[in-house]
Design a protein around this motif. Structure first.
Motif, PDB file in Angstrom:
ATOM      1  N   ASP A   1       0.838  -1.198   0.000  1.00 36.53           N
ATOM      2  CA  ASP A   1       0.000   0.000   0.000  1.00 36.53           C
ATOM      3  C   ASP A   1       0.864   1.234   0.000  1.00 36.53           C
ATOM      4  OD1 ASP A   1      -2.859  -0.307  -0.090  1.00 36.53           O
ATOM      5  OD2 ASP A   1      -2.644  -1.564   1.694  1.00 36.53           O
TER       6      ASP A   1
ATOM      7  N   ARG B   1      -1.877   0.932  -4.481  1.00 34.12           N
ATOM      8  CA  ARG B   1      -0.979  -0.146  -4.084  1.00 34.12           C
ATOM      9  C   ARG B   1      -0.240  -0.665  -5.315  1.00 34.12           C
ATOM     10  NH1 ARG B   1      -5.950  -3.454  -2.573  1.00 34.12           N
ATOM     11  NH2 ARG B   1      -6.922  -3.460  -4.615  1.00 34.12           N
TER      12      ARG B   1
ATOM     13  N   THR C   1      -3.418   5.843   1.214  1.00 35.76           N
ATOM     14  CA  THR C   1      -4.763   5.465   1.612  1.00 35.76           C
ATOM     15  C   THR C   1      -5.687   6.646   1.376  1.00 35.76           C
ATOM     16  OG1 THR C   1      -3.840   4.037   3.319  1.00 35.76           O
ATOM     17  CG2 THR C   1      -6.157   4.654   3.548  1.00 35.76           C
TER      18      THR C   1
ATOM     19  N   SER D   1      -7.057   5.101  -2.935  1.00 35.36           N
ATOM     20  CA  SER D   1      -5.895   4.446  -2.362  1.00 35.36           C
ATOM     21  C   SER D   1      -5.037   3.913  -3.500  1.00 35.36           C
ATOM     22  CB  SER D   1      -6.328   3.284  -1.462  1.00 35.36           C
ATOM     23  OG  SER D   1      -7.171   3.754  -0.438  1.00 35.36           O
TER      24      SER D   1
END
Lengths: 231, 231
Positions: A40, A97, A43, A95
């Motif tokens: 990640d 990742r 966020t 978010s």
DNA sequence: CGCAGCCTTGACAAATGTCAACAAACGTGG
DNA sequence: CCACGTTTGTTGACATTTGTCAAGGCTGCG
């Protein structure tokens, strides 16, 4: 940051016409990081500390609500992301990742805003970039609201075909993520692939073959106002 | 154009900090038009001849594909629209039509691009505006992909409640258009209103009453990252 | 008054999601 | 290199959501 990346960044339309001065400011504060897969990066809701640039690998921009999750964009080299949040200094809406091992540059948003305020060439480049992002988002909304999931998949495959220039290509996304990106469940995607067999789509793992593009086009009815990702 | 409108336009964030020079250029080429209801202003795919500003009335931005049609945005005074197409000189992605009797300013896109290139305050204002448009589009996509139609309606009603500051308000849209905006059929919207009765939503024509906002909020789970239209 | 358009309702159909089971692919550690 | 467990993909049965069609009521306007 190793100087070797400078030229790569300079080549991005976003930075091509910046004054040497502002470019140096940006590079001075920049970090380069290597990330393993499935890490990640940010966020949604967090303050926009950095503008990100993907140098290698790929990044999934996604969002969650009430226990559900959906993929919105996949970012591939060499591209920036979360520019809008950075320049307006407002929380991230998505978010992020890594999907694979990725190399990513982090530019402190403060520096971005500082150079933006001083360097009008940069400001203009940002306009072009944001306008493109905005239009891409509108196209995506049209895709979602005007088409069934089968039509979205068909048009997605045709876009990939145009991108690769071949009637046979590999999916660049895991199917489960493709499903999420197209706004459906993985089960539904499996069935959608089946549903395209009558239009000449052959699937073998991640390998796709479009037997007769004309037939698929006749079904999918692609439109430049939805499917062209250049303008 | 009557000078009386100048100040109104000046007050828009987009034009507030332009140099007098550039502002005059824009005003010199500007037209003001009054349109009756249900008049088509632009058609998607057309070249972006003008940047539009709604002074009075309201405008529906919509799109069609393969015989289907969907409403994407409703523009109300005082706001610009199709800025992205104008500055990048690429075809409109949405069609526009008046909903009511409307007064609209047309600024030749060429002038907009000329001033944009010369006036860095204008360029910066455009960045802010486009970033907002982009984020609004992302929010709308999240709304569509993460929520059911019932949840979208519930959150829409809560947004209207926040906008008006009252638990009792009028719908500002025809129901059929609201349905299209929310991504459903008019029949489905009718049933969705019924479906919200257990959460204290009373409907009487265009009059909405939210008996107990807490109950509706508990169901709708509004999120600033989807429903806040300010940032 | 009568027409046209919008809204609602019911019955039904189609699209999509859910759950469970299993198969296939992948990565890890032995 | 294999065995194992984990993850991903597929399939079937079923539930839910959403759309379609047709009919009727309501409203506003000429």
């Amino acid at each position: 940051m190793p100087e070797s990346h400078f030229q790569e960044i300079r080549n991005l339309a976003l930075f091509a016409n910046i004054e040497a001065d502002g470019f140096e400011t940006l590079m001075r504060g920049a970090y380069v990081h290597n990330f393993p897969p499935r890490i990640d990066l940010i966020t949604e809701g967090d303050p926009p500390d950095f503008l990100h640039i993907v140098l290698a690998g790929s990044v999934d921009l996604y969002s969650s609500w009430n226990g559900r999750e959906t993929s919105l964009v996949t970012v591939r080299p060499v591209t920036t992301f979360i520019l809008a949040a950075s320049v307006n200094d407002v929380p991230y809406l998505m978010s992020a990742r890594t999907l694979e091992k990725s190399r990513i540059i982090l530019l402190p948003s403060e520096d971005v805003r500082a150079v933006f305020a001083k360097d009008s060439a940069f400001a203009r480049a940002i306009v072009t970039e944001l306008a493109q992002c905005y239009r891409a988002a509108i196209k995506s909304t049209k895709d979602l609201k005007l088409r069934t999931s089968l039509e979205r998949l068909a048009n997605y495959l045709l876009r990939q075909r145009n991108r690769t220039g071949s009637n046979e290509f590999e999916l660049t996304l895991e199917k489960r993520r493709l499903a999420s990106f197209l706004g459906m469940t993985p089960e539904n995607l499996s069935r959608a692939f089946k549903g395209l067999v009558p239009y000449g789509v052959k699937v073998n793992g991640t390998q796709i073959r479009i037997a007769d593009p004309e037939v698929l086009i006749r079904f999918a009815k692609p439109s430049p106002l939805i499917d062209d990702h250049s303008t």
